[in-house]
Design a protein around this motif. Structure first.
Motif, PDB file in Angstrom:
ATOM      1  N   LEU A 154       0.817  -1.214   0.000  1.00 31.10           N
ATOM      2  CA  LEU A 154       0.000   0.000   0.000  1.00 31.10           C
ATOM      3  C   LEU A 154       0.853   1.268   0.000  1.00 31.10           C
ATOM      4  O   LEU A 154       0.541   2.233  -0.703  1.00 31.10           O
ATOM      5  N   THR A 155       1.931   1.268   0.780  1.00 30.80           N
ATOM      6  CA  THR A 155       2.815   2.435   0.762  1.00 30.80           C
ATOM      7  C   THR A 155       3.520   2.543  -0.582  1.00 30.80           C
ATOM      8  O   THR A 155       3.822   3.644  -1.051  1.00 30.80           O
ATOM      9  N   GLY A 156       3.762   1.394  -1.205  1.00 28.40           N
ATOM     10  CA  GLY A 156       4.356   1.401  -2.537  1.00 28.40           C
ATOM     11  C   GLY A 156       3.457   2.055  -3.567  1.00 28.40           C
ATOM     12  O   GLY A 156       3.922   2.528  -4.614  1.00 28.40           O
ATOM     13  N   ALA A 157       2.154   2.087  -3.275  1.00 27.24           N
ATOM     14  CA  ALA A 157       1.193   2.744  -4.159  1.00 27.24           C
ATOM     15  C   ALA A 157       0.962   4.190  -3.757  1.00 27.24           C
ATOM     16  O   ALA A 157       0.023   4.844  -4.251  1.00 27.24           O
ATOM     17  N   GLY A 158       1.816   4.697  -2.860  1.00 23.35           N
ATOM     18  CA  GLY A 158       1.731   6.104  -2.476  1.00 23.35           C
ATOM     19  C   GLY A 158       0.737   6.406  -1.383  1.00 23.35           C
ATOM     20  O   GLY A 158       0.351   7.572  -1.182  1.00 23.35           O
ATOM     21  N   MET A 159       0.327   5.403  -0.625  1.00 26.28           N
ATOM     22  CA  MET A 159      -0.649   5.609   0.444  1.00 26.28           C
ATOM     23  C   MET A 159       0.025   5.621   1.803  1.00 26.28           C
ATOM     24  O   MET A 159       1.046   4.963   2.013  1.00 26.28           O
ATOM     25  N   THR A 160      -0.581   6.338   2.738  1.00 20.48           N
ATOM     26  CA  THR A 160      -0.066   6.451   4.097  1.00 20.48           C
ATOM     27  C   THR A 160      -1.069   5.854   5.070  1.00 20.48           C
ATOM     28  O   THR A 160      -2.264   6.204   5.019  1.00 20.48           O
TER      29      THR A 160
END
Length: 342
Positions: A154-160
């Motif tokens: 998920l962080t790899g997809a730009g999410m926090t």
């Protein structure tokens, strides 16, 4: 030599137990050791149960008891507390534990290909990870390997976390199904076994994890650095027996014997023979090393670095470890490979 086995259960003090599976071989002069796994499934730890059933541990002078506890965090707690000799935690929880001073070491890459994925209901509108922005992701445990894997994706997809998505611990199997049906979760971070169980129970799901995350290996065999230093013969004996069990199970000629050993390890999994066989195939496929790997159980250094980068980016650890290479070794997997004829 005839091998006689019975099942024992002894609660590891102060640790939550989901199920306890003990397997002992009665023979003179064997050393009792304990292996802890993060779920009750015998299939997920199939090399252990095969090595027990085929007498490979016994040949190394070891009498192995298997305990199932709740998640990688509990596995690492048991190892650090001296309540177990070996365990099967995920790489993310192990790195996080080392950042807190827990000197655990991975010695065998069991899930050489990622055995986790982010699943959504089959008829869901979600088609890609980016579609989960603002959604709730269910997990089996609060600090298991599936949490670190999902956070990485998920962080790899730009999410926090906390802003673009949140985790909700719902358990596995029936509780995960209920969480989907009740609308508590939009997706579920699942192991290969979790996904198979959900589908088998009628909760049809599909994996939307990007293919590139398949390189992130999953749970492996770990022990404490102190054990390696002070009880090397034990680690070598374990590694030889475990690798032999793994290699034996990969040979289709041994399939009937393997499934029999797994049914002894977890009778509930063995009740539905068709499902047991399909689940074993799915889990076993994740333990076959990617092309270019020199032997079973081998760890690629570059993926350890990627795991660490993901943990830093996700806020699970404050910064890189002083010595990431101390978190893992290929030495014992190489030794086991020789014993297994690989």
């Amino acid at each position: 030599m005839m091998k006689r086995r019975t099942f024992t259960a002894s609660l590891l003090s102060a640790l939550p137990a989901t199920s306890l599976i003990g397997t002992r071989a009665f023979a003179q002069g064997l050393r009792d050791i304990t292996f802890v796994q993060p779920s009750p499934s015998a299939i997920n730890s199939f090399p252990v149960f095969v090595a027990i059933g085929e007498g490979f541990f016994e040949e190394e002078g070891l009498n192995v008891t298997v305990e199932a506890i709740n998640g990688s965090g509990a596995v690492l707690q048991a190892l650090s507390a001296g309540q177990a000799h070996f365990g099967r935690p995920g790489p993310g929880p192990l790195i996080a534990a080392r950042s807190r001073g827990v000197d655990a070491v991975h010695i065998y890459n069991v899930a050489a290909r990622s055995n986790f994925g982010i699943a959504v209901q089959e008829d869901s509108e979600y088609q890609a990870i980016e579609d989960l922005r603002g959604k709730v992701i269910g997990t089996g445990t609060a600090d298991g390997a599936e949490v670190g894997f999902a956070r990485n994706v998920l962080t790899g997809a730009g999410m926090t976390e906390g802003e673009d998505f949140q985790f909700l611990t719902v358990g596995d199997g029936g509780p995960a199904t209920a969480a989907f049906l009740n609308g508590e979760i939009d997706a579920y971070s699942a192991s290969t076994a979790d996904t198979a169980i959900l589908n088998q129970r009628g909760m049809k799901v599909r994996d939307i994890t990007p293919a590139e995350f398949g390189r992130f290996f999953g749970n492996g065999i770990a022990t404490m650095a102190e054990t390696i230093e002070n009880d090397r013969a034990l680690v070598e004996g374990w590694s030889r027996a475990f690798a032999r069990g793994h290699a034996f199970a990969l040979n289709d000629a041994n399939r009937e014997a393997v499934l029999g050993h797994l049914a002894e390890g977890n009778p509930q999994e063995g009740e539905d023979k068709e499902f047991q066989s399909a689940l074993f195939d799915a889990v076993r496929s994740k333990t076959i090393p990617p092309e270019g790997s020199p032997y079973l159980g081998w760890y690629p250094a570059e993926v350890w670095a990627e795991w660490q980068d993901a943990l830093v980016a996700g806020g699970e650890i404050s910064g890189p470890l002083d010595d990431l290479d101390a978190a893992w070794t290929n030495e014992f997997a190489a030794l086991g490979s020789e014993a297994a004829g690989g």
